[in-house]
Design an enzyme around this catalytic site. Structure first.
Site, PDB file in Angstrom:
ATOM      1  N   ASP A   1       0.820  -1.213   0.000  1.00  0.00           N
ATOM      2  CA  ASP A   1       0.000   0.000   0.000  1.00  0.00           C
ATOM      3  C   ASP A   1       0.857   1.267   0.000  1.00  0.00           C
ATOM      4  OD1 ASP A   1      -2.403   1.421   0.139  1.00  0.00           O
ATOM      5  OD2 ASP A   1      -2.422   1.423   2.332  1.00  0.00           O
ATOM      6  N   HIS A   2       0.388   2.303  -0.677  1.00  0.00           N
ATOM      7  CA  HIS A   2       0.917   3.678  -0.616  1.00  0.00           C
ATOM      8  C   HIS A   2       2.440   3.788  -0.576  1.00  0.00           C
ATOM      9  CE1 HIS A   2      -2.745   6.021  -0.359  1.00  0.00           C
ATOM     10  NE2 HIS A   2      -3.243   5.098   0.432  1.00  0.00           N
TER      11      HIS A   2
ATOM     12  N   GLU B   1      -2.122   9.382   7.013  1.00  0.00           N
ATOM     13  CA  GLU B   1      -2.020   7.943   7.203  1.00  0.00           C
ATOM     14  C   GLU B   1      -0.582   7.509   7.006  1.00  0.00           C
ATOM     15  OE1 GLU B   1      -4.573   4.129   5.865  1.00  0.00           O
ATOM     16  OE2 GLU B   1      -3.565   5.113   4.219  1.00  0.00           O
TER      17      GLU B   1
ATOM     18  N   HIS C   1      -8.260  10.235   4.516  1.00  0.00           N
ATOM     19  CA  HIS C   1      -7.850   9.193   5.453  1.00  0.00           C
ATOM     20  C   HIS C   1      -8.269   9.571   6.870  1.00  0.00           C
ATOM     21  CE1 HIS C   1      -4.559   7.953   2.440  1.00  0.00           C
ATOM     22  NE2 HIS C   1      -5.450   6.996   2.486  1.00  0.00           N
TER      23      HIS C   1
ATOM     24  N   HIS D   1     -10.040   4.843  -1.702  1.00  0.00           N
ATOM     25  CA  HIS D   1      -9.194   5.102  -0.538  1.00  0.00           C
ATOM     26  C   HIS D   1      -9.922   6.058   0.408  1.00  0.00           C
ATOM     27  CE1 HIS D   1      -4.960   4.073  -2.280  1.00  0.00           C
ATOM     28  NE2 HIS D   1      -5.871   3.173  -2.610  1.00  0.00           N
TER      29      HIS D   1
ATOM     30  N   ASN E   1      -9.980   0.256   0.426  1.00  0.00           N
ATOM     31  CA  ASN E   1      -9.025   0.175   1.534  1.00  0.00           C
ATOM     32  C   ASN E   1      -9.723   0.405   2.866  1.00  0.00           C
ATOM     33  OD1 ASN E   1      -7.139  -0.025  -0.505  1.00  0.00           O
ATOM     34  ND2 ASN E   1      -5.777   1.525   0.358  1.00  0.00           N
TER      35      ASN E   1
END
Length: 358
Positions: free
Chosen positions: A108-109, A181, A225, A264, A286
């Protein structure tokens, strides 16, 4: 026809991953992707998926990977994040098939400053591919949304060319997901940056599809987020429909949803917002903040209910010489945390429509 008649149980990659995502699109559901930081959180997600009869995605963030390896390790040059993410992937591969469900294994990310982490995971994929004919992971995410669009696409294309021979899917992000996040803070970005434009989606689709069809796009439609009070986050998932229509027109295709979208920053989203996003082509969502809190709630509630038994090794309301080992044993209280997470994971399967699809 159920999913297990289309793809096998265990970690799915390449052609099987493509089949799974197309099945989700055709049957109008999305697969929840859970950020995991330990074998405990992985097990909770897999157990819930098995009981819900749903496919699931397990993903490791940069910080989550470092934690999986151990906080005592130095993360210089992303060493701990690489070790932990690879170890987490190997663990998921070791147990996933036993749960009898299809599992997508994802990272992720990855921001630009974290590219050494991405390179380390790709090296592990290439080594695994050499031995097994498939990559270790199913997919990876590059989050270059803070870079200029042209640079974002250019770097993604470079990596996609490296990933395509392994049939390894790339998820990319265009437009910024607000909030904070895993050390990436976008709490003060311009509100306009939270909404991706149709032309951006087409530019990405056009360039990526020259290489492979194994890619997904995390488009921004007001996503943030974290969890905020109702009304503070303005989501517009209907914008995804406009993106689909734009790309469809450019392609001249009959497919009303040519783009695989990713959702997201969905914590706290309403069921209606989630439903709308799925209707317009979201095939993955997510989930992290909510499951973190659910895990904590399971532990908190256990402590509150057994507090008198958790103050010493010996001595409790049943007697001064009574032992308390069965209460402070980590296998007991961590299991209660898992139960809390499992409950929230089940909610995700229900809201995204993936429950009972096996």
């Amino acid at each position: 026809m159920s999913i297990l008649s289309v793809v096998p149980a265990g970690v799915v990659t390449g052609d099987n991953l493509r089949k799974l995502l197309n099945y989700a699109k055709e049957h109008k559901f999305a697969i929840p992707s859970f950020n995991c930081t330990s074998t405990s959180t992985v097990n909770a997600a897999l157990e819930a998926a098995r009981d819900a009869k749903s496919p699931v995605m397990i993903q490791f963030s940069n910080g989550g990977g470092a934690y999986f390896a151990g906080k005592g390790l130095d993360n210089k040059d992303q060493t701990a994040s690489i070790i932990g993410s690879v170890a987490g992937a190997q663990y998921v591969r070791a147990v996933a098939k036993a749960y009898g469900i299809p599992v997508i294994l994802h990272s992720d990310h990855c921001a630009k400053k974290l590219l050494p982490w991405f390179d380390g995971m790709l090296a592990a994929d290439e080594a695994y591919f050499k031995l097994h004919g498939e990559p270790l992971f199913s997919s990876h995410m590059l989050d270059l949304s803070e870079e200029p669009k042209e640079e974002n696409i250019e770097i993604c294309v470079k990596y996609l060319k490296r990933m395509a021979p392994m049939k390894l899917l790339l998820e990319m992000e265009i437009g910024i997901t607000g909030g904070e996040e895993d050390g990436v803070n976008n709490e003060d970005v311009d509100n306009a940056a939270l909404y991706t434009q149709p032309e951006d989606i087409w530019d990405i689709y056009r360039e990526f599809s020259k290489i492979t069809d194994l890619f997904t796009i995390a488009a921004a439609f007001g996503n943030v987020h974290g969890v905020y009070k109702p009304g503070n986050v303005k989501l517009h998932p209907e914008l995804l429909g406009k993106h689909q229509e734009f790309v469809k027109g450019k392609l001249g295709t009959a497919d009303s949803k040519p783009v695989f979208f990713v959702f997201h920053g969905g914590s706290g989203s309403t069921a209606e917002e989630i439903k709308t996003a799925v209707e317009f082509g979201v095939i993955k969502m997510n989930i992290d903040t909510d499951t973190q809190f659910a895990y904590w709630m399971g532990l908190r509630d256990f402590y509150e209910s057994k507090k008198a038994y958790l103050q010493s090794q010996i001595g409790n309301p049943e007697g001064a010489d009574k032992p308390n080992k069965k209460y402070y044993d980590p296998r007991v209280f961590i299991r209660e945390a898992e139960k809390g997470m499992i409950k929230r994971v089940h909610q995700a399967f229900k809201e995204l429509g993936s429950a009972n699809t096996l």
